[in-house]
Design an enzyme around this catalytic site. Structure first.
Site, PDB file in Angstrom:
ATOM      1  N   ASP A 120       0.731  -1.237   0.183  1.00 50.88           N
ATOM      2  CA  ASP A 120       0.004   0.423  -0.296  1.00 50.88           C
ATOM      3  C   ASP A 120       1.327   0.871  -0.176  1.00 50.88           C
ATOM      4  O   ASP A 120       1.877   0.934   0.251  1.00 50.88           O
ATOM      5  CB  ASP A 120      -0.757   0.018   1.222  1.00 50.88           C
ATOM      6  CG  ASP A 120      -2.545   0.842   0.489  1.00 50.88           C
ATOM      7  OD1 ASP A 120      -3.100   0.602   1.839  1.00 50.88           O
ATOM      8  OD2 ASP A 120      -2.198   1.983  -0.021  1.00 50.88           O
TER       9      ASP A 120
HETATM   10  C1  GLC Z   1      -4.271   4.301   0.362  1.00 54.60           C
HETATM   11  C2  GLC Z   1      -5.382   2.773   0.418  1.00 54.60           C
HETATM   12  C3  GLC Z   1      -5.409   1.582  -1.098  1.00 54.60           C
HETATM   13  C4  GLC Z   1      -5.310   2.547  -1.822  1.00 54.60           C
HETATM   14  C5  GLC Z   1      -3.774   2.514  -1.892  1.00 54.60           C
HETATM   15  C6  GLC Z   1      -3.459   3.800  -3.564  1.00 54.60           C
HETATM   16  O1  GLC Z   1      -3.666   4.673   0.920  1.00 54.60           O
HETATM   17  O2  GLC Z   1      -5.338   2.428   1.824  1.00 54.60           O
HETATM   18  O3  GLC Z   1      -6.884   1.264  -0.378  1.00 54.60           O
HETATM   19  O4  GLC Z   1      -5.323   1.490  -3.257  1.00 54.60           O
HETATM   20  O5  GLC Z   1      -3.828   4.135  -1.515  1.00 54.60           O
HETATM   21  O6  GLC Z   1      -4.809   5.000  -3.522  1.00 54.60           O
END
Ligand code: GLC
Length: 736
Positions: free
Chosen positions: A263
């Protein structure tokens, strides 16, 4: 490309090139417009990193992406195309109900269709991969990301996880209008302590395996191309560096062979967790856990090359990880066509087209849950009606993860209502702001709400009270602001903003016929509202066509059929509250308060205000006693369970008949009930239908004390009803 050609390509790549394939950066490095969905830091990326990155996040638009891709390929040493990834959670430009609302439809096949349309709009806009479905099991309404989940039940979550992956990917992601899906957040992110986002997760291995892992596995078994690591720790080790989670569970037990992406900056955050002492150690831990793509931390680009040269990380490991990334590009057909479905003309034709809007309206209607109705719904045209509340004339009906959707695409409730009501007997007042002056949503890029002067606040309130006093019925459109749920929006207080409660109380003082339309991204504490309103309709964040769908229900055009995928707590003190809890050694029986030494509160009931699986209709369905084809079963046999369901009312309606099973005694305590199947049936007034379920030994399996998924002989109770509180049951014995 063939597998061998991919292997040969990797052999021909420099170490720098290979390591930078594992880097994902925001697409703004390749174009000015991008969507930022995480904490930006001063960019530590070098020109080489950017020039050789493997993927970009945040870009959309066929023309823009084609230009970025074309410029990028020209200069990339082996002309390897970028993967373009984006959060397409509940729709692209045509926005659907938030996933929690989709869970309320109890119709996974509908969500498959929604994901298909989202994939189509995203694909023609140049997107290759979506960071969806989010399949975290959720039990805590304080956590704002419950809006992205499909609820508290493992079985229901598995159904939706599989359906959404299938919708995004189809049978082959190379096909037109398909995007690769990414199951997230692996794992257990939905159980943060205190409901506070990113907080520690304390789950026993038994609990994480029994309740939380199944929905990730369902998405992976459905063929999800990617999995995303979660921000939290499991057993004190951050998921992104957790070898038990990522190697043993994900790769070995679940057999996942696709791409594992961190993430946003999660590799770097292992330092802040206190798990890694520096960026170099974070690179080692993430690489050894098998995280293939580093989203936005830059740590891989900074350290993996040296780590390989210092023989701390084996280059073979890097080759394996790069192979998975190139394999995903190959499966998407990007080596043959790096633009895949990006097509400006198709964008114009497909995005927000009539069919997509109609589907959005259908999904919204089916997502609404009628929590209370003392006969005031459906509305009567001849009734003098006042629409009051900050959601009456409001286009912000899109969930927090709907940044591609635009308010100008959205019809307001007032616009929809005007089309149905007589002009001379309906009035519309805002009454108050959504948040009011005492709630400040800090740090959001988009503006949340204009400050309203005290004078104007009073004027709006008085106008609303007068309108209510002169009307026969009041429809109040109330709820959370769309940005009060979603990422980093945990709330200790789960009521609607105070300014709205004040408006509600004042209106109830002058008119006892109040209908509340509740907009929210989570279950809320609505004791007061539920007590005083004559009807309550939960509409979640309903999407582009939400207001039209609300009028379809208020007018009686559509008979509401939604069921709660997540319990509505009596109050926040009860959270986490969920139907599939264990009995305890001193189970409490409602009404037996004198029985002191029981698992209960002194000040509130144990039961939620509204339970999992609950939802009313404009008609009434009766369910006969449970009939079982036999009262004993051997493991290889099956039992048929059936009921007769009758529409006892005067209007057509749809009911979701739910089958729960209780394993009375086992080597590990079992939940009071477990949802094992459900069927939606639609009946005309007076019509009956037999609803049959087949129970197999597989339905009786659980994680036994031996750590195996198996059934154990003994007594089982079968419940069949219209929500999780049903006591309509019969039992059977499973023999060895
Ligand atoms: C965010 C979220 C994740 C998302 C990613 C990209 O922090 O936790 O669910 O897909 O970043 O945007």
């Amino acid at each position: 490309m063939t597998k061998q050609e991919l292997v040969d390509l990797i052999q021909d790549m420099s170490l720098e090139e290979k390591v930078n394939q594992m880097l994902q950066v925001v697409s703004s490095f390749y174009s000015e417009e991008t969507v930022i969905t995480g904490p930006m830091k001063e960019s530590g990326f070098t020109k080489e990193n950017i020039a050789m990155a493997g993927s970009a996040i945040g870009a959309l638009g066929a023309e823009k992406i084609k230009k970025m891709q074309s410029d990028f390929i020209k200069q990339q040493p082996h002309h390897i195309p970028l993967l373009f990834m984006l959060d397409v959670i509940n729709g692209f430009r045509t926005v659907f109900p938030i996933p929690l609302g989709q869970g309320a439809t109890f119709e996974p096949e509908l969500s498959c269709r929604l994901a298909e349309v989202a994939a189509k709009e995203a694909a023609v806009s140049g997107v290759h991969v979506t960071f969806a479905p989010m399949v975290d099991l959720v039990r805590d309404a304080r956590w704002g990301r419950v809006m992205e989940a499909t609820g508290e039940d493992p079985y229901l979550n598995c159904c939706f996880s599989k359906a959404m992956v299938k919708g995004f990917q189809g049978e082959d992601i190379k096909e037109p209008y398909r995007v690769a899906a990414c199951v997230k957040h692996f794992a257990g992110y939905g159980a943060p302590t205190g409901g506070r986002d990113y907080n520690t997760v304390e789950l026993s291995e038994h609990t994480i395996r029994e309740f939380y892992l199944p929905s990730y596995k369902a998405g992976i078994d459905a063929g999800a191309a990617m999995v995303m690591t979660s921000f939290n720790t499991i057993d004190g080790i951050p998921a992104t560096g957790n070898k038990w989670l990522m190697k043993k569970i994900l790769r070995e037990e679940m057999g996942f062979e696709g791409v594992l992406i961190s993430d946003w900056a999660a590799i770097e955050e292992m330092i802040y967790h206190g798990y890694c002492s520096d960026r170099k150690e974070a690179a080692i831990e993430a690489a050894e856990a098998g995280v293939d793509i580093d989203m936005m931390s830059g740590i891989y680009s900074e350290h993996l090359i040296h780590l390989v040269r210092e023989q701390i990380i084996d280059e073979k490991l890097v080759d394996e990880m790069v192979y998975r990334i190139l394999e995903l590009k190959n499966k998407l057909g990007l080596f043959e066509n790096p633009y895949k479905d990006a097509d400006e003309q198709k964008e114009k034709e497909l995005i927000l087209c009539k069919e997509h809007r109609e589907l959005a309206r259908e999904a919204a209607r089916k997502s609404f849950v009628l929590l209370k109705n003392d006969g005031v719904l459906p509305l009567k045209k001849e009734q003098k009606t006042a629409y009051i509340g900050p959601y009456v004339d409001n286009r912000n009906l899109l969930g927090a993860w709907s940044f591609i959707g635009q308010p100008e695409d959205v019809t307001t409730l007032k616009e929809a209502a005007i089309k149905w009501h007589e002009a001379n007997n309906t009035v519309y007042c805002q009454g108050c702001a959504v948040l009011g002056n005492d709630i400040k949503l800090e740090g959001f890029t988009e503006q949340t709400e204009e400050e309203i002067s005290k004078e104007l606040e009073q004027k709006m309130l008085q106008e609303a009270i007068q309108a209510a006093a002169k009307s026969e019925l009041v429809v109040m459109a109330l709820g959370e602001h769309r940005l009060q749920s979603g990422e980093a929006t945990s709330n200790a207080n789960i009521q609607i903003p105070k300014v709205q409660m004040e408006l509600f109380e004042k209106v109830c003082e002058v008119n006892e016929n109040v209908v509340v339309i509740l907009f929210s991204g989570r279950p809320l504490d609505i004791r007061e509202i539920s007590h005083k309103a004559k009807a309550v309709l939960e509409v979640w964040m309903p999407g582009t066509e939400g207001a039209n769908a609300i009028m379809d229900v208020l007018s009686g055009e559509y008979n509401p059929s939604g069921k709660l995928p997540m319990s509505f707590p009596y109050c926040v003190g009860q959270v986490p509250v969920y139907y599939n809890e264990y009995s305890t050694g001193r189970p409490y029986v409602e009404g037996k308060n004198k029985d002191r030494f029981r698992s209960k509160y002194l000040d509130i009931p144990n039961n939620p205000l509204y339970p999992f699986g609950y939802g009313l209709s404009y008609t009434r369905f009766s369910v006969s006693l449970v009939k079982l084809s036999k009262d004993t079963m051997k493991p290889k046999e099956k039992i048929e369970a059936s009921v007769m369901v009758k529409n006892e009312g005067a209007v057509f309606g749809t009911e979701t008949v739910q089958l729960y099973i209780k394993d009375v005694a086992a080597s590990v305590v079992r939940p009071l009930k477990e949802l094992k199947n459900f069927k939606k049936i639609s009946l005309n007034p007076g019509q009956s239908e037999e609803v049959c379920f087949t129970i197999t030994e597989e339905d009786l399996q659980f994680l036994t004390q031996k750590g195996k998924w198996e059934s154990e002989a003994g007594k089982f109770v079968v419940y069949i009803g219209t929500d999780s509180t049903t006591e309509n049951s019969s039992s059977f014995i499973l023999n060895d």
